[in-house]
Design a protein around this motif. Structure first.
Motif, PDB file in Angstrom:
ATOM      1  N   UNK A   1       0.909  -1.308   0.090  1.00  0.00           N
ATOM      2  CA  UNK A   1       0.002  -0.125   0.046  1.00  0.00           C
ATOM      3  C   UNK A   1       0.777   1.040   0.047  1.00  0.00           C
ATOM      4  N   UNK A   2       1.759   1.320   0.724  1.00  0.00           N
ATOM      5  CA  UNK A   2       2.850   2.568   0.764  1.00  0.00           C
ATOM      6  C   UNK A   2       3.397   2.699  -0.521  1.00  0.00           C
ATOM      7  N   UNK A   3       4.100   1.690  -1.120  1.00  0.00           N
ATOM      8  CA  UNK A   3       4.650   1.812  -2.638  1.00  0.00           C
ATOM      9  C   UNK A   3       3.494   2.270  -3.531  1.00  0.00           C
ATOM     10  N   UNK A   4       2.379   1.607  -3.486  1.00  0.00           N
ATOM     11  CA  UNK A   4       1.208   1.917  -4.391  1.00  0.00           C
ATOM     12  C   UNK A   4       0.692   3.576  -4.267  1.00  0.00           C
ATOM     13  N   UNK A   5       0.839   3.962  -3.198  1.00  0.00           N
ATOM     14  CA  UNK A   5       0.273   5.120  -2.991  1.00  0.00           C
ATOM     15  C   UNK A   5       1.269   6.178  -3.162  1.00  0.00           C
ATOM     16  N   UNK A   6       2.613   5.803  -3.021  1.00  0.00           N
ATOM     17  CA  UNK A   6       3.516   6.848  -3.579  1.00  0.00           C
ATOM     18  C   UNK A   6       3.824   7.001  -4.954  1.00  0.00           C
ATOM     19  N   UNK A   7       3.351   5.570  -5.506  1.00  0.00           N
ATOM     20  CA  UNK A   7       3.419   5.643  -7.049  1.00  0.00           C
ATOM     21  C   UNK A   7       2.261   6.696  -7.529  1.00  0.00           C
ATOM     22  N   UNK A   8       1.359   6.442  -7.133  1.00  0.00           N
ATOM     23  CA  UNK A   8       0.050   7.092  -7.479  1.00  0.00           C
ATOM     24  C   UNK A   8       0.476   8.632  -7.219  1.00  0.00           C
ATOM     25  N   UNK A   9       0.845   8.767  -6.077  1.00  0.00           N
ATOM     26  CA  UNK A   9       1.254  10.394  -5.822  1.00  0.00           C
ATOM     27  C   UNK A   9       2.053  11.123  -6.777  1.00  0.00           C
ATOM     28  N   UNK A  10       3.363  10.429  -7.367  1.00  0.00           N
ATOM     29  CA  UNK A  10       4.220  10.869  -8.229  1.00  0.00           C
ATOM     30  C   UNK A  10       3.464  11.037  -9.517  1.00  0.00           C
ATOM     31  N   UNK A  11       2.669   9.888  -9.898  1.00  0.00           N
ATOM     32  CA  UNK A  11       2.133  10.080 -11.265  1.00  0.00           C
ATOM     33  C   UNK A  11       1.036  11.304 -11.361  1.00  0.00           C
ATOM     34  N   UNK A  12       0.209  11.254 -10.251  1.00  0.00           N
ATOM     35  CA  UNK A  12      -1.007  12.150 -10.137  1.00  0.00           C
ATOM     36  C   UNK A  12      -0.114  13.761 -10.105  1.00  0.00           C
ATOM     37  N   UNK A  13       1.148  13.897  -9.411  1.00  0.00           N
ATOM     38  CA  UNK A  13       1.935  15.159  -9.464  1.00  0.00           C
ATOM     39  C   UNK A  13       2.162  15.554 -10.817  1.00  0.00           C
ATOM     40  N   UNK A  14       2.706  14.571 -11.565  1.00  0.00           N
ATOM     41  CA  UNK A  14       3.013  14.639 -12.956  1.00  0.00           C
ATOM     42  C   UNK A  14       1.817  15.073 -13.911  1.00  0.00           C
ATOM     43  N   UNK A  15       0.692  14.543 -13.648  1.00  0.00           N
ATOM     44  CA  UNK A  15      -0.419  14.879 -14.370  1.00  0.00           C
ATOM     45  C   UNK A  15      -0.872  16.395 -14.064  1.00  0.00           C
ATOM     46  N   UNK A  16      -0.952  16.391 -12.695  1.00  0.00           N
ATOM     47  CA  UNK A  16      -1.526  17.942 -12.343  1.00  0.00           C
ATOM     48  C   UNK A  16      -0.384  18.929 -12.914  1.00  0.00           C
ATOM     49  N   UNK A  17       1.008  18.592 -12.933  1.00  0.00           N
ATOM     50  CA  UNK A  17       2.031  19.691 -13.341  1.00  0.00           C
ATOM     51  C   UNK A  17       1.761  19.927 -14.941  1.00  0.00           C
ATOM     52  N   UNK A  18       1.600  18.987 -15.496  1.00  0.00           N
ATOM     53  CA  UNK A  18       1.309  19.036 -16.957  1.00  0.00           C
ATOM     54  C   UNK A  18      -0.037  19.910 -17.322  1.00  0.00           C
ATOM     55  N   UNK A  19      -0.881  19.578 -16.485  1.00  0.00           N
ATOM     56  CA  UNK A  19      -2.182  20.429 -16.833  1.00  0.00           C
ATOM     57  C   UNK A  19      -2.150  21.733 -16.470  1.00  0.00           C
TER      58      UNK A  19
ATOM     59  N   UNK B   1      13.122   2.260 -11.199  1.00  0.00           N
ATOM     60  CA  UNK B   1      11.869   2.831 -11.476  1.00  0.00           C
ATOM     61  C   UNK B   1      11.981   4.249 -11.581  1.00  0.00           C
ATOM     62  N   UNK B   2      13.141   4.497 -12.289  1.00  0.00           N
ATOM     63  CA  UNK B   2      13.374   6.187 -12.505  1.00  0.00           C
ATOM     64  C   UNK B   2      12.817   6.259 -14.031  1.00  0.00           C
ATOM     65  N   UNK B   3      13.178   7.719 -14.273  1.00  0.00           N
ATOM     66  CA  UNK B   3      12.870   8.022 -15.693  1.00  0.00           C
ATOM     67  C   UNK B   3      13.459   9.230 -15.966  1.00  0.00           C
ATOM     68  N   UNK B   4      13.783   9.688 -17.535  1.00  0.00           N
ATOM     69  CA  UNK B   4      14.366  10.435 -17.889  1.00  0.00           C
ATOM     70  C   UNK B   4      13.453  11.683 -18.351  1.00  0.00           C
ATOM     71  N   UNK B   5      14.470  12.707 -19.384  1.00  0.00           N
ATOM     72  CA  UNK B   5      13.543  13.742 -19.695  1.00  0.00           C
ATOM     73  C   UNK B   5      12.695  13.301 -20.855  1.00  0.00           C
ATOM     74  N   UNK B   6      11.408  13.683 -20.635  1.00  0.00           N
ATOM     75  CA  UNK B   6      10.275  13.316 -21.571  1.00  0.00           C
ATOM     76  C   UNK B   6       9.307  12.400 -21.221  1.00  0.00           C
ATOM     77  N   UNK B   7       9.620  11.804 -19.725  1.00  0.00           N
ATOM     78  CA  UNK B   7       8.689  11.049 -19.402  1.00  0.00           C
ATOM     79  C   UNK B   7       7.921  11.726 -17.967  1.00  0.00           C
ATOM     80  N   UNK B   8       6.580  11.184 -17.826  1.00  0.00           N
ATOM     81  CA  UNK B   8       5.948  11.848 -16.433  1.00  0.00           C
ATOM     82  C   UNK B   8       5.894  13.493 -16.682  1.00  0.00           C
ATOM     83  N   UNK B   9       5.644  14.011 -18.052  1.00  0.00           N
ATOM     84  CA  UNK B   9       5.306  15.235 -17.924  1.00  0.00           C
ATOM     85  C   UNK B   9       6.709  16.010 -17.904  1.00  0.00           C
ATOM     86  N   UNK B  10       6.627  17.037 -17.184  1.00  0.00           N
ATOM     87  CA  UNK B  10       7.726  17.863 -16.768  1.00  0.00           C
ATOM     88  C   UNK B  10       8.271  17.486 -15.434  1.00  0.00           C
ATOM     89  N   UNK B  11       7.925  16.470 -14.928  1.00  0.00           N
ATOM     90  CA  UNK B  11       8.673  15.993 -13.641  1.00  0.00           C
ATOM     91  C   UNK B  11      10.165  15.721 -14.007  1.00  0.00           C
TER      92      UNK B  11
END
Length: 456
Positions: free
Chosen positions: A14-32, A71-81
């Protein structure tokens, strides 16, 4: 499994799932937010043009390449994160490649080469056949630094598993392992800086579900099994916009429903096909046994500069290792900091290497053991020097791992720069300044009594 183990698995999941969701939703919110801002407030063309005219000429500077971890990402993934918390903005010539977040160290090193040099990723015929995936992967066109060679070397900065990726890449360059590029050598790498680098494996892999007896397979019920199922489903569904946003990097295994159908999904879930069946993914590389095997073929080269920041969030009291506080440790890592600080290798299993001692592996940052992050130690110890402050590094010697221990957890210096505060700027400023001022090699140097090709 006992009730306590099942409860721990549920909490960890649950902790890892919630943190992953937090990162993903933060990226989406930032893009919007960015899209809305661009729509309502169009940029001033004149200001942009004026800024462009004042930019410094960076053609003569070697690039600094930031390599992300698991579980990392580079430039161009997860929006502007930014995986590196925006640290890439501290220098005028920084590259942030997007590599497979769960692919093996080997596959990531191959991908990093073609990202820089250009062309289509070639994983090699022998490796591809052995691991059951396509030989060729992503097409990088001209590459981000096509002039890369011994006369145009590169600085690399790797976080976590990213540091080991750089070491494997340098060895591949020395071994001339890229078909069609017979002129490569180890001097294409000017410096390697490790930030919480995974050099010698971690006991966390066993807590997450890797078996202690072989360091390759997983326990039947564990956190990694849940991760495996989720990743397989994600790649099999192959939702284009979702994979454009975030990709685990297993496209070369061709497990999409478009190519394998339902039968392919069943084979992957049953462990008969895919990266988890062949072991060609990152977790086996991060066990102590896997890292030792990988390190057997890796050298520390006498003409390259090496620096390492090892992190820890534990302290010793009356001979015991315990977490150093609560507030300073990320919620996702606190449980693992405690578990790793109390780790004991099972007595009915052979230790991962001769001379292994539990107490040496108890200091940790929630993901890696501090002993693993300082410098390559297994199966042989490479030349190293412990330093207390960056001021001791004004006169670096190549071929030696300078390392410093920093009070921080494993994700203190990535994603959210506000967590680290001023320490974030101190760390990255020292890294970039060292790359630009202290380790600009003009003439390859040789260590005393060693030829440039001698293994250490």
């Amino acid at each position: 499994m006992t009730c306590l183990q099942l409860a721990e698995l549920f909490v960890s999941s649950m902790v890892h799932l919630l943190y992953g969701f937090y990162i993903f939703s933060s990226a989406v919110a930032g893009d919007l937010s960015l899209t809305l801002n661009d729509y309502l407030f169009k940029p001033n063309v004149d200001v942009v043009g004026e800024t462009g005219q004042n930019q410094t000429n960076v053609e003569g500077l070697p690039p600094i390449v930031l390599v992300h971890g698991i579980f990392g990402f580079g430039k161009g993934r997860l929006g502007g994160l930014s995986y590196f918390g925006g640290a890439e903005k501290k220098d005028e010539r920084v590259l942030v490649p997007d590599l497979g977040s769960l692919t093996s160290i080997y596959d990531r090193a191959r991908e990093l080469f073609y990202y820089l040099k250009g062309g289509r990723v070639d994983f090699g015929e022998e490796h591809s056949e052995a691991c059951g995936h396509s030989r060729f992967g992503r097409e990088y066109g001209e590459g981000q630094y096509p002039e890369w060679d011994e006369d145009h070397p590169i600085h690399f900065v790797g976080h976590s598993a990213g540091a080991q990726v750089v070491r494997v890449l340098q060895q591949m360059l020395a071994d001339k392992a890229f078909e069609g590029f017979e002129e490569t050598n180890e001097n294409w790498v000017l410096s390697v800086t490790s930030l919480s680098g995974a050099f010698n494996g971690t006991t966390r892999t066993y807590l997450d579900g890797m078996r202690t007896d072989d360091g390759m397979s997983m326990k039947p019920i564990c956190l990694l099994q849940l991760c495996r199922i989720g990743v397989i489903m994600y790649d099999w569904m192959d939702i284009s916009w979702l994979k454009t946003y975030y990709n685990f990097g297993f496209d070369h295994f061709n497990i999409s429903w478009k190519k394998t159908g339902v039968r392919g999904l069943i084979d992957c879930l049953m462990g008969n096909a895919g990266p988890f069946a062949s072991g060609d993914w990152i977790l086996p590389d991060l066990t102590i046994q896997g890292s030792t095997s990988l390190n057997t073929n890796l050298q520390t080269f006498p003409s390259t500069y090496y620096f390492s920041y090892a992190t820890k969030r534990t302290r010793r009291i009356m001979g015991m290792t315990i977490p150093s506080g609560v507030l300073g440790i990320h919620p996702m890592l606190f449980l693992r900091v405690f578990q790793m600080s109390q780790w004991r290798f099972p007595q009915d299993v052979s230790p991962p290497y001769k001379g292994y001692r539990d107490d040496e592996w108890q200091e940790n940052d929630g993901a890696l053991n501090t002993i693993s992050m300082t410098h390559p130690r297994l199966p042989i110890e490479h030349p190293s020097r412990f330093i207390r402050s960056d001021s001791e590094c004004h006169s670096l010697q190549p071929g030696i791992w300078y390392y410093k221990i920093v009070e921080a957890d494993h994700i203190m210096f990535i994603v959210n720069r506000e967590r680290a505060g001023v320490q974030f700027d101190l760390i990255y400023d020292s890294i970039f300044q060292r790359c630009r001022k202290h380790v600009f090699r003009k003439i390859p140097q040789t260590l005393p009594n060693l030829s440039p090709r001698s293994p250490l």
